[in-house]
Design a protein around this motif. Sequence first.
Motif, mmCIF file in Angstrom:
data_model
loop_
_atom_site.group_PDB
_atom_site.id
_atom_site.type_symbol
_atom_site.label_atom_id
_atom_site.label_comp_id
_atom_site.label_asym_id
_atom_site.label_seq_id
_atom_site.Cartn_x
_atom_site.Cartn_y
_atom_site.Cartn_z
ATOM 1 N N ASN A 1 -32.234 -26.594 -6.518
ATOM 2 C CA ASN A 1 -33.371 -26.447 -7.431
ATOM 3 C C ASN A 1 -34.207 -27.713 -7.531
ATOM 4 O O ASN A 1 -35.329 -27.681 -8.024
ATOM 5 C CB ASN A 1 -32.878 -26.060 -8.827
ATOM 6 N N GLY A 2 -33.663 -28.827 -7.109
ATOM 7 C CA GLY A 2 -34.360 -30.107 -7.186
ATOM 8 C C GLY A 2 -33.519 -31.176 -6.545
ATOM 9 O O GLY A 2 -32.477 -30.915 -5.945
ATOM 10 N N GLY A 3 -33.966 -32.406 -6.692
ATOM 11 C CA GLY A 3 -33.248 -33.529 -6.115
ATOM 12 C C GLY A 3 -33.636 -33.773 -4.675
ATOM 13 O O GLY A 3 -34.516 -33.112 -4.116
ATOM 14 N N THR A 4 -32.961 -34.763 -4.077
ATOM 15 C CA THR A 4 -33.205 -35.145 -2.689
ATOM 16 C C THR A 4 -31.879 -35.176 -1.955
ATOM 17 O O THR A 4 -30.921 -35.791 -2.419
ATOM 18 C CB THR A 4 -33.876 -36.531 -2.613
ATOM 19 N N LEU A 5 -31.821 -34.507 -0.817
ATOM 20 C CA LEU A 5 -30.628 -34.480 0.019
ATOM 21 C C LEU A 5 -30.968 -35.139 1.348
ATOM 22 O O LEU A 5 -31.943 -34.752 1.997
ATOM 23 C CB LEU A 5 -30.144 -33.052 0.241
ATOM 24 N N ILE A 6 -30.159 -36.134 1.734
ATOM 25 C CA ILE A 6 -30.441 -36.907 2.936
ATOM 26 C C ILE A 6 -29.241 -36.841 3.873
ATOM 27 O O ILE A 6 -28.134 -37.218 3.507
ATOM 28 C CB ILE A 6 -30.738 -38.380 2.584
ATOM 29 N N SER A 7 -29.486 -36.341 5.093
ATOM 30 C CA SER A 7 -28.481 -36.379 6.159
ATOM 31 C C SER A 7 -28.947 -37.442 7.139
ATOM 32 O O SER A 7 -29.820 -37.204 7.973
ATOM 33 C CB SER A 7 -28.352 -35.021 6.833
ATOM 34 N N SER A 8 -28.369 -38.648 7.038
ATOM 35 C CA SER A 8 -28.893 -39.811 7.743
ATOM 36 C C SER A 8 -28.578 -39.844 9.236
ATOM 37 O O SER A 8 -29.290 -40.484 9.991
ATOM 38 C CB SER A 8 -28.374 -41.094 7.086
ATOM 39 N N SER A 9 -27.519 -39.159 9.662
ATOM 40 C CA SER A 9 -27.118 -39.245 11.067
ATOM 41 C C SER A 9 -27.094 -37.899 11.772
ATOM 42 O O SER A 9 -26.486 -37.766 12.819
ATOM 43 C CB SER A 9 -25.722 -39.876 11.156
ATOM 44 N N SER A 10 -27.721 -36.912 11.184
ATOM 45 C CA SER A 10 -27.656 -35.578 11.769
ATOM 46 C C SER A 10 -28.938 -34.811 11.492
ATOM 47 O O SER A 10 -29.626 -35.065 10.511
ATOM 48 C CB SER A 10 -26.471 -34.815 11.184
ATOM 49 N N THR A 11 -29.211 -33.844 12.322
ATOM 50 C CA THR A 11 -30.335 -32.951 12.071
ATOM 51 C C THR A 11 -29.928 -31.798 11.162
ATOM 52 O O THR A 11 -30.755 -30.993 10.775
ATOM 53 C CB THR A 11 -30.894 -32.384 13.391
ATOM 54 N N ASP A 12 -28.636 -31.721 10.819
ATOM 55 C CA ASP A 12 -28.128 -30.660 9.953
ATOM 56 C C ASP A 12 -27.996 -31.149 8.521
ATOM 57 O O ASP A 12 -27.505 -32.253 8.284
ATOM 58 C CB ASP A 12 -26.739 -30.191 10.406
ATOM 59 N N LEU A 13 -28.371 -30.311 7.573
ATOM 60 C CA LEU A 13 -28.130 -30.609 6.163
ATOM 61 C C LEU A 13 -26.670 -30.387 5.828
ATOM 62 O O LEU A 13 -26.051 -31.158 5.100
ATOM 63 C CB LEU A 13 -29.008 -29.717 5.274
ATOM 64 N N ILE A 14 -26.093 -29.317 6.380
ATOM 65 C CA ILE A 14 -24.728 -28.917 6.059
ATOM 66 C C ILE A 14 -23.868 -28.947 7.315
ATOM 67 O O ILE A 14 -24.212 -28.340 8.328
ATOM 68 C CB ILE A 14 -24.693 -27.498 5.469
ATOM 69 N N LYS A 15 -22.735 -29.624 7.235
ATOM 70 C CA LYS A 15 -21.727 -29.572 8.294
ATOM 71 C C LYS A 15 -20.838 -28.364 8.010
ATOM 72 O O LYS A 15 -20.261 -28.245 6.932
ATOM 73 C CB LYS A 15 -20.895 -30.851 8.294
ATOM 74 N N LYS A 16 -20.758 -27.450 8.960
ATOM 75 C CA LYS A 16 -19.891 -26.282 8.829
ATOM 76 C C LYS A 16 -18.669 -26.500 9.699
ATOM 77 O O LYS A 16 -18.760 -26.447 10.916
ATOM 78 C CB LYS A 16 -20.628 -25.012 9.249
ATOM 79 N N PHE A 17 -17.533 -26.779 9.070
ATOM 80 C CA PHE A 17 -16.288 -27.004 9.803
ATOM 81 C C PHE A 17 -15.561 -25.681 9.928
ATOM 82 O O PHE A 17 -15.410 -24.966 8.960
ATOM 83 C CB PHE A 17 -15.422 -28.039 9.076
ATOM 84 N N GLN A 18 -15.110 -25.329 11.101
ATOM 85 C CA GLN A 18 -14.515 -24.041 11.460
ATOM 86 C C GLN A 18 -15.594 -22.963 11.598
ATOM 87 O O GLN A 18 -15.315 -21.789 11.479
ATOM 88 C CB GLN A 18 -13.439 -23.573 10.463
ATOM 89 N N ASN A 19 -16.867 -23.370 11.803
ATOM 90 C CA ASN A 19 -17.972 -22.442 12.061
ATOM 91 C C ASN A 19 -18.113 -21.372 10.988
ATOM 92 O O ASN A 19 -18.307 -20.196 11.272
ATOM 93 C CB ASN A 19 -17.831 -21.800 13.446
ATOM 94 N N ASN A 20 -18.015 -21.765 9.753
ATOM 95 C CA ASN A 20 -18.092 -20.824 8.641
ATOM 96 C C ASN A 20 -19.448 -20.132 8.605
ATOM 97 O O ASN A 20 -20.484 -20.771 8.687
ATOM 98 C CB ASN A 20 -17.849 -21.560 7.321
ATOM 99 N N GLU A 21 -19.419 -18.815 8.460
ATOM 100 C CA GLU A 21 -20.640 -18.016 8.396
ATOM 101 C C GLU A 21 -20.947 -17.539 6.982
ATOM 102 O O GLU A 21 -21.945 -16.869 6.761
ATOM 103 C CB GLU A 21 -20.536 -16.815 9.340
#
Length: 142
Positions: free
Chosen positions: A108-128
């Motif tokens: 809803n607000g704020g700032t999210l920074i992924s400094s070393s990746s083009t992904d905002l979210i890392k999905k471990f085990q390819n979660n869908e």
Amino acid sequence: MGWNACTYVIAGNGDLVIDGAIAIINKGETDMSYAIDIRNASSTKEVNVTINSGYIYSKEYNAIRLFATGSQPTFNLNINGGVIEGNRALMVHDGNDTNDGIYNITLNGGTLISSSSTDLIKKFQNNENVKLLNNGATVVTK
């Protein structure tokens, strides 16, 4: 490849609210360092994490990890303000192939920074089972 020691500033198995002028910083230099690490093993209990303000930072890895350690637990992450910064801002992690977590993420607000990746979210085990709704947060990726 082996994993190094897991480090975190806040770890828990239940609800969490971050509100106020607070800094949660993990300067650990391992491949498993989180500022906030929330786990859920219950298929009947939803875990609610709300970030209203503050600065949440992990130098080497992901700032916030939601970790499913049981069968189909549900996480509700609501980010209303603050700054969340890491290699990736967020990580959803299924403990193994049978622990398919359900991740409801609302920005809803704020700032999210992924400094070393083009992904905002890392999905471990390819979660869908990740539902991401951005209602106005600023997202910065590499």
